[in-house]
Scaffold this active site. Sequence first.
Site, PDB file in Angstrom:
ATOM      1  N   GLU A 194      65.796 103.513  -9.590  1.00 34.16           N
ATOM      2  CA  GLU A 194      67.108 103.445 -10.623  1.00 34.16           C
ATOM      3  C   GLU A 194      68.334 102.624  -9.997  1.00 34.16           C
ATOM      4  O   GLU A 194      68.703 101.664 -10.797  1.00 34.16           O
ATOM      5  CB  GLU A 194      67.814 105.100 -10.367  1.00 34.16           C
ATOM      6  CG  GLU A 194      68.931 105.065 -11.090  1.00 34.16           C
ATOM      7  CD  GLU A 194      68.975 105.048 -12.352  1.00 34.16           C
ATOM      8  OE1 GLU A 194      70.056 104.840 -13.141  1.00 34.16           O
ATOM      9  OE2 GLU A 194      67.877 105.064 -13.187  1.00 34.16           O
ATOM     10  N   LYS A 243      77.899 102.946  22.860  1.00 32.57           N
ATOM     11  CA  LYS A 243      78.057 101.262  22.880  1.00 32.57           C
ATOM     12  C   LYS A 243      76.942 100.909  22.153  1.00 32.57           C
ATOM     13  O   LYS A 243      75.870 100.890  22.725  1.00 32.57           O
ATOM     14  CB  LYS A 243      78.172 101.031  24.218  1.00 32.57           C
ATOM     15  CG  LYS A 243      78.411  99.439  24.403  1.00 32.57           C
ATOM     16  CD  LYS A 243      78.896  99.029  25.888  1.00 32.57           C
ATOM     17  CE  LYS A 243      79.141  97.559  25.801  1.00 32.57           C
ATOM     18  NZ  LYS A 243      78.085  96.837  25.434  1.00 32.57           N
ATOM     19  N   ARG A 268      82.980  87.539  17.147  1.00 38.34           N
ATOM     20  CA  ARG A 268      83.739  87.574  18.152  1.00 38.34           C
ATOM     21  C   ARG A 268      84.162  86.267  18.938  1.00 38.34           C
ATOM     22  O   ARG A 268      85.279  85.899  19.092  1.00 38.34           O
ATOM     23  CB  ARG A 268      83.144  88.751  19.355  1.00 38.34           C
ATOM     24  CG  ARG A 268      84.087  88.811  20.477  1.00 38.34           C
ATOM     25  CD  ARG A 268      83.523  89.912  21.370  1.00 38.34           C
ATOM     26  NE  ARG A 268      84.322  89.742  22.699  1.00 38.34           N
ATOM     27  CZ  ARG A 268      84.281  88.762  23.680  1.00 38.34           C
ATOM     28  NH1 ARG A 268      83.411  87.982  23.586  1.00 38.34           N
ATOM     29  NH2 ARG A 268      85.050  88.983  24.762  1.00 38.34           N
ATOM     30  N   CYS A 303      41.667  77.716  41.595  1.00 41.56           N
ATOM     31  CA  CYS A 303      42.865  77.461  40.271  1.00 41.56           C
ATOM     32  C   CYS A 303      42.031  78.143  39.230  1.00 41.56           C
ATOM     33  O   CYS A 303      40.944  77.745  39.037  1.00 41.56           O
ATOM     34  CB  CYS A 303      43.004  76.259  40.318  1.00 41.56           C
ATOM     35  SG  CYS A 303      44.166  75.816  38.571  1.00 41.56           S
ATOM     36  N   CYS A 342      47.715  75.405  43.359  1.00 42.53           N
ATOM     37  CA  CYS A 342      46.826  74.426  43.122  1.00 42.53           C
ATOM     38  C   CYS A 342      47.497  73.150  43.497  1.00 42.53           C
ATOM     39  O   CYS A 342      48.645  72.763  42.774  1.00 42.53           O
ATOM     40  CB  CYS A 342      46.463  74.518  41.630  1.00 42.53           C
ATOM     41  SG  CYS A 342      45.522  73.149  41.228  1.00 42.53           S
ATOM     42  N   CYS A 390      45.482  68.732  37.336  1.00 43.84           N
ATOM     43  CA  CYS A 390      45.281  70.317  36.755  1.00 43.84           C
ATOM     44  C   CYS A 390      45.796  70.114  35.405  1.00 43.84           C
ATOM     45  O   CYS A 390      46.979  69.926  35.062  1.00 43.84           O
ATOM     46  CB  CYS A 390      46.038  71.346  37.628  1.00 43.84           C
ATOM     47  SG  CYS A 390      45.865  72.819  37.235  1.00 43.84           S
TER      48      CYS A 390
END
Length: 668
Positions: free
Chosen positions: A36, A115, A136, A404, A422, A427
């Site tokens: 509606e 709050k 703000r 690693c 490592c 790498c």
Amino acid sequence: MDKEAAKRRIEELHEILNQYNYEYHTLDRPSVPDAEYDARMRELISLEEEHPDLKAADSPSQRVGGAVLDAFQKVRHGTPMLSLGNAFNEQDLLDFDRRVRQAVGDDIAYNVELKIDGLAVSLRYENGVFVRGATRGDGTTGEDITENLKTIRSIPLKIKRPLSIEVRGEAFMPKPSFEALNEKRLQNEEEPFANPRNAAAGSLRQLDTKIAAKRNLDIFVYSIAELDEIGVESQSEGLDLLDELGFKTNKERRTCQTIEEVIELIETLKTKRADFSYEIDGIVIKVDSLAQQEELGFTAKSPRWAVAYKFPAEEVVTKLLDIELSVGRTGVITPTAILEPVKVAGTTVQRASLHNEDLIKEKDIRLLDQVIVKKAGDIIPEVAGVLIDQRTGEEKPFHMPTECPECHSELVRIEGEVALRCINPECPAQIREGLIHFVSRNAMNIDGLGERVITQLFKEQLVSRVSDLYRLTKEELIQLERMGEKSVENLLRSIEQSKENSLERLLFGLGIRFIGSKAAKTLALHFGDIDQLKQATKEQLLEVDEIGEKMADAVVTYFEKEEILNLLNELKELGVNMTYTGPKPVKVEESDSYFAGKTIVLTGKLEEMARNDAKAAIEALGGKLAGSVSKKTDLVIAGEAAGSKLTKAEELNIEIWDEVKMLEELKK
């Protein structure tokens, strides 16, 4: 339908739809089915399209969004939107009560409210019609977000009396809306929002109002900032008036006669926190009488008649399913806890920090343990402890690997360090993380080159060194996932603009060990260009203020590497700036600024000015920024949610400013 009949019907539909909105979004008691409401809204939109001149500013059709804004205009608040002082425990509340009673006597009542963890906004009405909404901002000046606020259905576009009034409220995203939004973002491979507050703030700062309209935001109005003619004598009376006018206020509020009653109520509300459909991060306590509020007045940054009790970090218990290892840009191996999903501080958490191997050993953390997970505000969740008495025998001790996880090189522990590393310069994880660092906000700040895009570029072998970023073409980028022509053009423009960055950004982006953004700025300012810096000896580096032995050794070692010198030559040939072009600090004896010669600490979140911009502006006027508060500190500038540094400054009687005062001084 002729124009006169259309006008009458539009006015009827305004009244009908405003009532439906009020029943559904404010009273939470809808009187008609959604179908509606939708039918009446479609009828209104159709009539307004036929007769555009009959579309009013307060039309309910404004709630669907549609306008695309160029930018948000600045709005100066007639009454400043100040932040509140904080209370973290019962003693803080008793101290607040003592100060209030000393000032205005013992006949005190307190209004206690939740709050809400959202975005503070100001709503302005003229003759009962909503005309302007603003953030703000810094408390004095915010941004005009009127069009986005109109999409929040619980904000009345027309109130029930033709008053001119300005009210304050907290816009927020309900928990169910937040969860649905993040689920959709994950399905679209987009970064989920960290928490409902960030989602609400991000939604209200969309330039496309249709996006805001889809985000299902809500609001609680909590105070009257400006109102002529009608006499309201207390905070509680003001909230009752807001209800009468059709605003949505939070019903979890109460007036207490003593601070002990307030403390008791806080304990009750704490237990109900998880049941609310919205996030709260504390309780606000206000002196109820407006006359007493006026008598108490304000400090530079907050009212003396109110305080925000902040909830402690939330802790929950869940199962540790696994420990995942990641490799950072410097090779440090970091363990991360993979958890059974659990709700904590408003978000679903599945990962938490374990910091390093020593912490795992110290707390005896084992796979499949029941662990305590702690999270406060925006900080990364962490494993705070283990419930050893709940062990079943299926738990397994965790051992850090010797290789690693990315390149399978042997891991080493450098003397004096906790972390495993490592040390393979090839790498893949270190290279990828180094690229992500290079484009980050505090480094080269290349907008559009986030972790997802860098990972794609690296995977497709389009980049392996930072110099490759400056060779990318439109043809290469357009092939990446979710990269349209416009995105590619914007990205290439951002890459090109980064070539003009001042030297300190490049230095920080290169990832020299021990050289953070502050040290990079110090070195860039002292040496002026990359050629002077790379030729500097350890002794010359040690002469630079705040550059210690570790830093000096790291810089000398870095520039001794042939591959680094080749990289710098490549970047120079590609047009990347290698000189310091930032502001030169004013000599203390030449500056008449308040900041000149003072040691200053910035703490908390700044609303109006980026922290790095504030630091640069203060340094340019001869101020010296420090990272911690001590007896040598001259001034502390406290933003939103300032914590232990502010407390220490108060204990040491150090001068404290808010952001508004800092901005005023910078403008002089």
